[in-house]
Design an enzyme around this catalytic site. Structure first.
Site: not given
Length: 511
Positions: A44, A189, A398
């Site tokens: 990202q 995750e 996050e």
């Protein structure tokens, strides 16, 4: 383990109490050593996707097929070349820590075999730059970006061979960076990664099967999500065991895994919705955390999924149980949960039909692009971990607010969101939660998984039309810096910051 009734009472008590989230506070109200940071991930933020020996990952393949709103991370915000500038901005803001991930296919391009010296050099330089500015590196080893070579060779996470390859990759990281990296997260995750990537096929590596996925060309939505998570847990446990046995004693670091969480609340007072809410907690949080704490999947999941969910051997159960020093919590929003008995009647099964719930937004989430501000949801999640999972050390890895990327530099909604959620963490800590750190997503506006560059979560806007990709601090950057440097946080602070925003934007931070 507590009864279903008591667990539901815990959730409902939290919902009632958490509306009292702290409004006025400063970082001195948190325990000594509580860490505040911000986060990104490799694909990202780095760019340089085909430079200096890096090979494609499954995320490259996904993006280049057009599934990220037609965008790719080939360049994104180019932290690969601009890391020194970004670390300077982090230090100027006052971050304690920076959470980033390592691109496996930059470090070991084929997934196994020779280490890429230029990839090794980049991560050494980034880590050294952070440390030289007093910023603690928190490293994630896998964030949706398995090397495409391993996906092509044997199917990646649905093949048990991944356990050895991931452990070998992790050891390279421990060997090369562990003398300076105090916190390791093995996999980001896995619950979302498995459901998105192996059931609905909406995230890398796009495995799915009809009728559950769209444009499926491979996969089995009924079984692969469960297989992928099983192998992730085994790989995590293997890497953690290696770290604890061989490296932790001399490097003095900590290792964990992260879980995507939502605040789940019964839509009605019915017994059915209460049971459905617990089922939702089992299928998301329990799927990952039950094996780590108790050595096996929740009974609810085993009963519903049956033979489609793998079984731990006694040896595997012992390896997985206790294989963490901390748990990472990822949290953005909360939902009402309603029982969906019609799902039980479907003959074709996948994760979502096994879950058998309907979810709906709390608040006005359907009326806005931005995420609703529901801080008691995070507080309830932290209380759930405390009550059900023996209060493990937790880092909120996050949490953040989404805006349309080009909407405004005066991101008041992000400030309000962070103000509320950090306050909820403070209240949870005061109530006995073992939370030890908070990382806002994200440091910069980066390439996002599904919508590319349409949305932004960052403290900094990045001008993608500027050849130099210039960074500009938003109002939220000044707000977070004010908090990090010891300033008191209250509603009045936002008013004052907005009044001075133009002056603050001229190149300096102020308390």
């Amino acid at each position: 383990m507590r009864s279903l009734y008591s667990l539901q009472m815990i959730v409902m008590i939290n919902l009632a109490v958490a509306v009292l989230c702290a409004d006025k506070y400063s970082r001195s109200d948190f325990p000594p050593g509580f860490v505040f940071g911000s986060a990104t991930s490799a694909y990202q933020v780095e760019g340089a996707a085909s430079e200096d020996g890096r090979a494609p990952s499954i995320w490259d393949t996904f993006a280049h097929a057009g599934y990220a709103n037609g965008a790719t991370g080939d360049i994104t915000v180019d932290q690969y070349h601009k890391y020194q500038e970004d670390v300077h901005l982090m230090a100027e803001m006052g971050l304690d820590a920076y959470r980033f991930s390592i691109s496996w296919s930059r470090l070991i391009p084929n997934g196994r075999g020779p280490v890429n010296p230029k990839g090794l050099n980049y991560y050494n330089n980034l880590i050294n730059e952070l440390i030289s500015h007093g910023i603690q590196p928190h490293v994630t080893l896998h964030n949706f970006d398995l090397p495409q070579a391993l996906e092509d060779e044997y199917g990646g996470w649905i093949n048990r061979r991944i356990v050895n390859d991931f452990t070998t990759y992790a050891e390279v990281c421990f060997q090369e960076f562990g003398d300076r990296v105090p916190y390791w997260t093995t996999v980001n995750e896995p619950d979302v990664f498995a459901v998105g990537g192996y059931d609905g096929g909406i995230t890398p590596p796009r495995h799915c099967s009809p009728p559950f996925g769209v444009n499926c060309t491979r996969g089995n939505s009924s079984s692969e999500p469960y297989i992928a998570v099983h192998n992730i847990l085994l790989a995590h446990a293997s890497a953690a065991r290696l770290y604890k046995k061989k490296y932790q004693g001399k490097q003095h670091g900590f290792i964990g895994i992260s879980i995507y969480t939502t605040g789940n609340f019964p839509l009605t007072n019915s017994v059915e919705d209460a049971i459905a809410t617990q089922r939702a907690n089992d299928f998301f949080v329990g799927w990952i955390v039950n094996p780590l704490v108790f050595g096996d999947y929740p009974d609810t999941m085993k009963k519903i999924a049956g033979s489609r969910i793998p079984t731990f051997t006694n040896h595997e159960s012992e390896l997985v149980r206790g294989s963490f020093d901390f748990l990472g919590v990822i949290h953005y929003s909360s939902y009402y949960v309603e029982d969906d008995p019609g799902s039980w009647e479907l003959k074709q099964r996948d994760y979502n039909t096994d879950l058998a719930v309907k979810i709906s937004n709390v608040g006005n989430a359907s009326l806005t692009y931005e995420l609703p501000i529901l801080p008691w949801g995070l507080q309830a999640v932290l209380e759930y971990f405390k009550q059900v999972y023996e209060n493990p050390p937790i880092y909120i890895l996050e949490n953040g607010q989404r805006n349309r990327r080009n909407s405004t530099m005066e991101d008041t909604s992000r400030v309000n969101y962070l103000h509320a959620y950090i306050g909820s963490v403070l209240d949870a800590v005061r109530n006995g939660s073992n939370a030890r750190g908070y990382f806002a997503w994200s440091f910069l506006d980066v390439f996002e998984l599904l919508d590319g560059y349409e949305s932004g979560y960052g403290f900094y806007y990045v001008d993608l039309d500027d050849p130099d990709l210039k960074r500009y601090p938003k109002l939220s950057a000044h707000w977070y810096s004010h908090f990090l440097k010891g300033g008191s946080i209250s509603s009045d602070v936002l008013i004052k910051l907005k009044q001075n925003f133009f002056a603050l934007s001229q190149g300096h931070f102020s308390q």
